[in-house]
Design a protein around this motif. Structure first.
Motif, PDB file in Angstrom:
ATOM      1  N   TYR A 125       0.869  -1.191   0.000  1.00  0.00           N
ATOM      2  CA  TYR A 125       0.000   0.000   0.000  1.00  0.00           C
ATOM      3  C   TYR A 125       0.901   1.236   0.000  1.00  0.00           C
ATOM      4  O   TYR A 125       0.746   2.148  -0.801  1.00  0.00           O
ATOM      5  N   ALA A 126       1.809   1.255   0.994  1.00  0.00           N
ATOM      6  CA  ALA A 126       2.667   2.435   1.174  1.00  0.00           C
ATOM      7  C   ALA A 126       3.557   2.639  -0.045  1.00  0.00           C
ATOM      8  O   ALA A 126       3.775   3.773  -0.478  1.00  0.00           O
ATOM      9  N   ALA A 127       4.057   1.527  -0.583  1.00  0.00           N
ATOM     10  CA  ALA A 127       4.940   1.647  -1.746  1.00  0.00           C
ATOM     11  C   ALA A 127       4.177   2.239  -2.922  1.00  0.00           C
ATOM     12  O   ALA A 127       4.694   3.103  -3.645  1.00  0.00           O
ATOM     13  N   PHE A 128       2.936   1.820  -3.126  1.00  0.00           N
ATOM     14  CA  PHE A 128       2.149   2.379  -4.234  1.00  0.00           C
ATOM     15  C   PHE A 128       1.854   3.853  -3.985  1.00  0.00           C
ATOM     16  O   PHE A 128       2.009   4.692  -4.889  1.00  0.00           O
ATOM     17  N   ASP A 129       1.424   4.174  -2.757  1.00  0.00           N
ATOM     18  CA  ASP A 129       1.067   5.563  -2.441  1.00  0.00           C
ATOM     19  C   ASP A 129       2.227   6.527  -2.693  1.00  0.00           C
ATOM     20  O   ASP A 129       2.002   7.699  -2.986  1.00  0.00           O
ATOM     21  N   ALA A 130       3.462   6.024  -2.554  1.00  0.00           N
ATOM     22  CA  ALA A 130       4.632   6.902  -2.671  1.00  0.00           C
ATOM     23  C   ALA A 130       5.079   7.133  -4.114  1.00  0.00           C
ATOM     24  O   ALA A 130       5.980   7.931  -4.358  1.00  0.00           O
ATOM     25  N   LEU A 131       4.461   6.438  -5.070  1.00  0.00           N
ATOM     26  CA  LEU A 131       4.822   6.672  -6.483  1.00  0.00           C
ATOM     27  C   LEU A 131       4.201   7.978  -6.971  1.00  0.00           C
ATOM     28  O   LEU A 131       3.211   8.462  -6.401  1.00  0.00           O
ATOM     29  N   SER A 132       4.732   8.506  -8.053  1.00  0.00           N
ATOM     30  CA  SER A 132       4.179   9.749  -8.604  1.00  0.00           C
ATOM     31  C   SER A 132       2.790   9.481  -9.180  1.00  0.00           C
ATOM     32  O   SER A 132       2.505   8.353  -9.627  1.00  0.00           O
ATOM     33  N   PRO A 133       1.914  10.494  -9.200  1.00  0.00           N
ATOM     34  CA  PRO A 133       0.585  10.303  -9.799  1.00  0.00           C
ATOM     35  C   PRO A 133       0.668   9.827 -11.247  1.00  0.00           C
ATOM     36  O   PRO A 133      -0.151   9.018 -11.686  1.00  0.00           O
ATOM     37  N   GLY A 134       1.688  10.277 -11.970  1.00  0.00           N
ATOM     38  CA  GLY A 134       1.833   9.870 -13.371  1.00  0.00           C
ATOM     39  C   GLY A 134       2.091   8.378 -13.499  1.00  0.00           C
ATOM     40  O   GLY A 134       1.442   7.686 -14.297  1.00  0.00           O
ATOM     41  N   LEU A 135       3.032   7.874 -12.711  1.00  0.00           N
ATOM     42  CA  LEU A 135       3.334   6.434 -12.780  1.00  0.00           C
ATOM     43  C   LEU A 135       2.167   5.618 -12.213  1.00  0.00           C
ATOM     44  O   LEU A 135       1.823   4.553 -12.752  1.00  0.00           O
ATOM     45  N   GLN A 136       1.529   6.132 -11.175  1.00  0.00           N
ATOM     46  CA  GLN A 136       0.362   5.427 -10.617  1.00  0.00           C
ATOM     47  C   GLN A 136      -0.694   5.213 -11.699  1.00  0.00           C
ATOM     48  O   GLN A 136      -1.242   4.125 -11.853  1.00  0.00           O
ATOM     49  N   GLN A 137      -0.965   6.277 -12.444  1.00  0.00           N
ATOM     50  CA  GLN A 137      -1.965   6.214 -13.524  1.00  0.00           C
ATOM     51  C   GLN A 137      -1.594   5.174 -14.566  1.00  0.00           C
ATOM     52  O   GLN A 137      -2.428   4.376 -14.999  1.00  0.00           O
ATOM     53  N   THR A 138      -0.340   5.209 -14.990  1.00  0.00           N
ATOM     54  CA  THR A 138       0.124   4.247 -15.998  1.00  0.00           C
ATOM     55  C   THR A 138      -0.032   2.822 -15.471  1.00  0.00           C
ATOM     56  O   THR A 138      -0.555   1.939 -16.165  1.00  0.00           O
ATOM     57  N   LEU A 139       0.390   2.593 -14.236  1.00  0.00           N
ATOM     58  CA  LEU A 139       0.332   1.230 -13.679  1.00  0.00           C
ATOM     59  C   LEU A 139      -1.113   0.747 -13.557  1.00  0.00           C
ATOM     60  O   LEU A 139      -1.402  -0.436 -13.740  1.00  0.00           O
ATOM     61  N   GLN A 140      -2.006   1.685 -13.270  1.00  0.00           N
ATOM     62  CA  GLN A 140      -3.414   1.298 -13.114  1.00  0.00           C
ATOM     63  C   GLN A 140      -4.043   0.823 -14.423  1.00  0.00           C
ATOM     64  O   GLN A 140      -5.087   0.180 -14.406  1.00  0.00           O
ATOM     65  N   SER A 141      -3.401   1.132 -15.531  1.00  0.00           N
ATOM     66  CA  SER A 141      -3.970   0.697 -16.816  1.00  0.00           C
ATOM     67  C   SER A 141      -3.403  -0.665 -17.245  1.00  0.00           C
ATOM     68  O   SER A 141      -3.761  -1.177 -18.297  1.00  0.00           O
ATOM     69  N   LEU A 142      -2.526  -1.235 -16.442  1.00  0.00           N
ATOM     70  CA  LEU A 142      -1.818  -2.457 -16.863  1.00  0.00           C
ATOM     71  C   LEU A 142      -2.280  -3.697 -16.109  1.00  0.00           C
ATOM     72  O   LEU A 142      -2.767  -3.611 -14.986  1.00  0.00           O
ATOM     73  N   ARG A 143      -2.053  -4.836 -16.780  1.00  0.00           N
ATOM     74  CA  ARG A 143      -2.203  -6.145 -16.131  1.00  0.00           C
ATOM     75  C   ARG A 143      -0.864  -6.866 -16.249  1.00  0.00           C
ATOM     76  O   ARG A 143      -0.075  -6.560 -17.147  1.00  0.00           O
ATOM     77  N   ALA A 144      -0.641  -7.819 -15.359  1.00  0.00           N
ATOM     78  CA  ALA A 144       0.631  -8.556 -15.415  1.00  0.00           C
ATOM     79  C   ALA A 144       0.377 -10.052 -15.375  1.00  0.00           C
ATOM     80  O   ALA A 144      -0.638 -10.521 -14.835  1.00  0.00           O
ATOM     81  N   ILE A 145       1.324 -10.781 -15.967  1.00  0.00           N
ATOM     82  CA  ILE A 145       1.244 -12.244 -15.997  1.00  0.00           C
ATOM     83  C   ILE A 145       2.111 -12.801 -14.868  1.00  0.00           C
ATOM     84  O   ILE A 145       3.270 -12.391 -14.708  1.00  0.00           O
ATOM     85  N   HIS A 146       1.520 -13.704 -14.113  1.00  0.00           N
ATOM     86  CA  HIS A 146       2.210 -14.335 -12.985  1.00  0.00           C
ATOM     87  C   HIS A 146       2.298 -15.833 -13.264  1.00  0.00           C
ATOM     88  O   HIS A 146       1.383 -16.409 -13.856  1.00  0.00           O
ATOM     89  N   SER A 147       3.376 -16.456 -12.797  1.00  0.00           N
ATOM     90  CA  SER A 147       3.553 -17.887 -13.050  1.00  0.00           C
ATOM     91  C   SER A 147       4.318 -18.546 -11.911  1.00  0.00           C
ATOM     92  O   SER A 147       4.991 -17.855 -11.123  1.00  0.00           O
ATOM     93  N   ASN A 148       4.225 -19.873 -11.852  1.00  0.00           N
ATOM     94  CA  ASN A 148       5.085 -20.624 -10.934  1.00  0.00           C
ATOM     95  C   ASN A 148       5.940 -21.649 -11.688  1.00  0.00           C
ATOM     96  O   ASN A 148       6.695 -22.388 -11.082  1.00  0.00           O
ATOM     97  N   LYS A 149       5.813 -21.663 -13.029  1.00  0.00           N
ATOM     98  CA  LYS A 149       6.531 -22.679 -13.815  1.00  0.00           C
ATOM     99  C   LYS A 149       8.044 -22.566 -13.644  1.00  0.00           C
ATOM    100  O   LYS A 149       8.738 -23.574 -13.576  1.00  0.00           O
TER     101      LYS A 149
END
Ligand SMILES: O=C(O)CCC(=O)C(=O)O
Ligand SMILES: [Fe+2]
Length: 280
Positions: A131-155
């Motif tokens: 939470y804290a790490a996200f809150d500390a990012l710039s509003p610009g990067l926060q916005q960009t990250l909010q538009s993204l999805r990521a792929i996670h794996s355990n392979k």
């Protein structure tokens, strides 16, 4: 409503819950703990009298359980996983920043870890507050990250040629064919607190959906070094009777592997979660 004795563990990560025995929790204390859990992400408990039976009972009071497909269960307790390192083994489980089960479509909500056999020194676990790490990012990067999805794996960890299969803990791990991938929003709205949390992690995130690995790596690398700063992280020293309960949606953890030649055994119960919604 019962008020808990909560002490911040560090400036920005976790709280210690005092004056309470998890094995004898009242309904009011349980309610208060739910609130503290959603807000702080990791709860530290000391001096618990907490048998495997108590562990299981507490987990059932909290919610549904989910089984880890790779760890061996504790004898007589199929729902409790062993997080074990023997004296002669050099690799440990969870020895890098990660959050549990982000490779599942519906990732685990949390994990309750109990110290059973500890080295004389070392074997701490680090935690990070997403939470804290996200809150500390710039509003610009926060916005960009909010538009993204990521792929996670355990392979790459538990699959046939995965990292653990090449190490001296390979024999104690099952589930080689039960690996898989999932995609999740990069920024989630936490289902209980409503807060935004960064949801990528070095252990399981492969890259951003629609981006190449090479394109993803620099931004992920930036985020990982951003999170791993003193103001968002803490390190817990386990003692007999210690119990830690963390939220896999708002924290990372990292088991330190600095006790070679000694054994360490922890018991883990994993709690089931819900599908993760993107932050808006
Ligand atoms: O042993 C620890 O401190 C944590 C290991 C781990 O990553 C886990 O139990 O999920
Ligand atoms: Fe873990």
């Amino acid at each position: 409503m019962s008020s808990l004795n909560l002490t911040p563990f560090s400036v920005g990560c976790g709280v210690t819950v005092g004056d309470l025995q998890l094995a004898k929790l009242t309904d009011d204390e349980l309610l208060a703990l739910r609130e503290a859990f959603a807000e702080h992400g990791v709860l530290f408990f000391r001096d618990q009298q907490f048998t495997p039976h108590d562990h299981l009972q507490f987990a059932h009071r909290w919610g549904e359980l989910v089984l880890n497909k790779f760890f061996k269960p504790v004898e007589g307790f199929p729902d409790i996983a062993e997080v074990r390192k023997e004296k002669h083994q050099t690799t440990n489980i969870g020895g890098g920043w990660h959050t549990d089960h982000s490779y599942d479509d519906i990732p685990a909500m949390g994990s309750i870890l109990v110290a059973r056999d500890l080295p004389t020194s070392g074997g701490d676990t680090r935690f990070a507050n997403l939470y804290a790490a996200f809150d500390a990012l710039s509003p610009g990067l926060q916005q960009t990250l909010q538009s993204l999805r990521a792929i996670h794996s355990n392979k790459h960890i538990y699959g046939k040629d995965g990292f653990y299969r090449t190490t001296d803990i390979a024999d104690q791990l099952g589930g080689v064919d039960e690996v898989g991938d999932a995609t999740h929003p990069v920024v989630i709205t936490h289902p209980e607190s409503g807060r935004k949390a960064l949801y990528v992690n070095p252990g399981h995130t492969l890259g951003f959906e629609g981006w190449t690995r090479a394109e993803s790596q620099p931004l992920l690398g930036y985020l990982y070094s951003h999170v791993d700063q003193p103001q968002f992280t803490c390190q817990f020293n386990w003692q007999p009777g210690s119990v830690v309960f963390w939220d896999n949606r708002s924290t990372w953890h990292f088991a330190q592997n600095d006790y070679q030649g000694q054994a360490r055994l922890m018991h883990r119960i994993t709690l089931a979660g819900s599908a993760l919604a993107a932050a808006v």
